[in-house]
Design an enzyme around this catalytic site. Sequence first.
Site, short mmCIF file in Angstrom:
data_model
loop_
_atom_site.label_atom_id
_atom_site.label_comp_id
_atom_site.label_asym_id
_atom_site.label_seq_id
_atom_site.Cartn_x
_atom_site.Cartn_y
_atom_site.Cartn_z
N ASP A 1 0.85 -1.18 0.00
CA ASP A 1 0.00 0.00 0.00
C ASP A 1 0.89 1.24 0.00
O ASP A 1 1.85 1.33 0.77
CB ASP A 1 -0.90 -0.01 1.24
CG ASP A 1 -1.99 1.05 1.18
OD1 ASP A 1 -1.66 2.23 0.93
OD2 ASP A 1 -3.16 0.71 1.40
N ASP B 1 0.78 8.42 -8.09
CA ASP B 1 -0.22 8.16 -9.13
C ASP B 1 -0.99 6.90 -8.76
O ASP B 1 -1.18 6.01 -9.59
CB ASP B 1 0.47 8.03 -10.49
CG ASP B 1 -0.52 8.01 -11.65
OD1 ASP B 1 -1.66 8.47 -11.46
OD2 ASP B 1 -0.16 7.52 -12.73
#
Length: 323
Positions: free
Chosen positions: A186, A204
């Site tokens: 993550d 992004d």
Amino acid sequence: MMYIQVSRAVWPPMFELRMLTAVSALESRRAEIFPPPAVMPWLQRYLSSMLAAENLDPIPRHIARLMSNLTNLVTQLQAGPVLYKKRHTLALLFDVFAVQSEMSLADPDELVLGYTQLMMGFLLFNAAPRSIGMIGLGGGSLAKFCYRHLSDALIEVAEICPQVIAVRGEFMIPPDGPRFKVHCQDGADFVARNKSRFDVLLNDGFDKAGQPPQLSSRRFYDDCYASLAPQGMMVTNVLGGEKNTDAQVDAMRDAFKGEVYVIDAYDSLNQIAFACKGDLLKVDLRTMMERTRFIPCLHSATLRLIAHGIAYARDGVVTECSM
């Protein structure tokens, strides 16, 4: 991720007439499964754009093929990200509205999508970063570009989706090695565990629903700030016009002590936010324009667009400055 805005071009009257006639013929024959009437205007714009892109006549046979392709694509996307090959490019899709990444088949390291070119605008402020962090691998456009053109940089990428990492070979993403590594992690954990490390952080990170909450919170941006080396820079892709975009940018400004400037992408609904730890973004326009001459890996017109965009976002006005 670039969210697609289906072309609203005005087609020649004869093209539109033939298009409507062909669609009506397919509907009357029930040759394809058509969506509810409310969706038909979008579908017709989509089909017109695809026909124009492939230089096809608006006849029932071609429209039926495009409809079949669209139906198959929607079915596949229910199981996860999909590779979508067109005549000149290979794309990674999360849904029919969003191109997560796109690669030129002729030049796999080229930045095809305009917003990725804008994200590389950090080169105006640090042309030779030694450590680059990235959140979101996708098709690896930014990762490959940095790997090719910034040979002294160590690059680490956090990508949460194993399915995305699994297709890295299709996009010719370099294997892990001394200069490059992809973590299945993550992005929020990635920055929280790396303090004062990155000269540049490219954010992004998107999923099918958009930008996940853990990648747009004040805590996340505090961790992004902490992950940067002194005079480090974060560049973030955000979706313009979304209801939470202003709150997201405000959270960035709070974390980065106001040093955040947002410019619009020129080919999509995206916006690119430049944020810095220190005073990197206080460079005047003339200096930025001078620097555009010494960054050969990006087109000078793109760099000038970025320079003017940041100067306008920062100063509210841009005087003419030709170099």
